[in-house]
Design an enzyme around this catalytic site. Structure first.
Site, PDB file in Angstrom:
ATOM      1  N   HIS A 158       0.821  -1.220   0.000  1.00 33.17           N
ATOM      2  CA  HIS A 158       0.000   0.000   0.000  1.00 33.17           C
ATOM      3  C   HIS A 158       0.854   1.268   0.000  1.00 33.17           C
ATOM      4  O   HIS A 158       0.379   2.351   0.327  1.00 33.17           O
ATOM      5  CB  HIS A 158      -0.962  -0.002   1.203  1.00 33.17           C
ATOM      6  N   CYS A 167       6.061  15.007 -12.668  1.00 33.23           N
ATOM      7  CA  CYS A 167       7.153  14.034 -12.816  1.00 33.23           C
ATOM      8  C   CYS A 167       8.150  14.469 -13.893  1.00 33.23           C
ATOM      9  O   CYS A 167       7.757  14.832 -14.997  1.00 33.23           O
ATOM     10  CB  CYS A 167       6.539  12.682 -13.168  1.00 33.23           C
TER      11      CYS A 167
HETATM   12 ZN   LIG Z   1       6.199   9.782 -14.159  1.00 32.45          ZN
END
Ligand SMILES: [Zn+2]
Length: 259
Positions: A131, A159
């Site tokens: 998790h 990201c």
């Molecule tokens: Zn990514």
């Protein structure tokens, strides 16, 4: 010999004689580190109500808004209590015993449902945090994991690898578990001849399903829990008690056997 000592002896023998031992842990192992459990009469759900099961889709609808609430501490008492407890928690004796057992090559790996990161903090090397780990961030698209220094004061930028949205690594309700994590857990289970289920209700899928898969593939199961669980009837040895107490007794017995 009383019933408990007898069980400790049988379990210890099974552990030292097995070739691939996988430990599955749940909230019960972290109780003595002060991390509250979700289920049970004292659990977070009993006190705050079960959280909405669609947290992940709500996050995806508007990650900016979610991070804004996060940064301004406008979270539910439920989240705040869990977070404070995790930030202040340290590995307890149960975690440390599991680290020693890995170090001595008596257990192979740990698959945990806990997000507190305490197995990693204790020094275990082969850990699958099914998790996620509350101490990391993760890209929702490529699952690239990032470190961070709390407190977070602005929304993490997207990201660097794929421009995906960044969230905490801990899995939200309604969020699929990254495939590579599930694959890793599955390969840990593969060929195991013993599963030790510690402090897990064995009711949350897909983590709980792993014990049944292992059993169907011929693995034996030891359960350590304060309560009966859905797994109890499937187990070869069932030891009732707190994770720390029972692990201390088992470790003591193993050390006698290994001498
Ligand atoms: Zn990514």
């Amino acid at each position: 010999m009383n019933d408990l000592n007898n069980k400790i002896e049988i379990a210890s023998k099974l552990i030292t004689e097995s070739k691939k031992v996988i430990v599955m842990t749940g909230a019960g192992i972290s109780v003595d580190s002060g991390v509250p459990t979700f289920q049970g009469t004292e659990g977070l759900w009993a006190r705050f109500g079960k959280p909405k099961m669609n947290a992940y889709s709500e996050f995806l609808k508007n990650p900016n808004e979610w991070w804004d609430r996060e940064i301004n501490h406008q979270r539910s008492p439920y989240v705040l209590e869990l977070r404070n407890a995790i930030e202040n928690s340290r590995p307890n004796e149960g975690h440390k015993i599991l680290q020693s057992l890995e170090n001595k090559k008596i257990i192979n790996s740990i698959i945990t449902q806990n997000i507190d990161g305490l197995h990693i903090d204790a020094g275990n090397k082969s850990v699958c945090e099914i998790h996620g780990n509350r101490n990391f961030l993760r890209c929702v698209s490529c699952h690239n994991k990032l470190t961070f220094t709390p407190p977070i004061t602005e929304q993490p930028s997207n990201c660097k690898l794929c421009d995906g949205v960044i969230k905490y690594d801990s899995v939200m309700f309604g969020e699929p578990i990254p495939k590579k994590i599930l694959d890793n857990a599955r390969s840990m289970i593969s060929g195991a001849d013993l599963i030790i289920a510690i402090g897990t209700s064995s009711s949350v899928r897909p983590a709980a399903g792993l014990s049944w898969i292992a059993k169907s593939e011929g693995s034996k199961i030891i359960e350590i829990n304060t309560n009966e669980t859905k797994l109890t009837n499937e187990c070869d040895v069932v030891i009732k008690g707190s994770a720390t107490n029972i692990l201390k007794k088992i470790y003591c017995e193993i050390k006698k056997v290994m001498k």
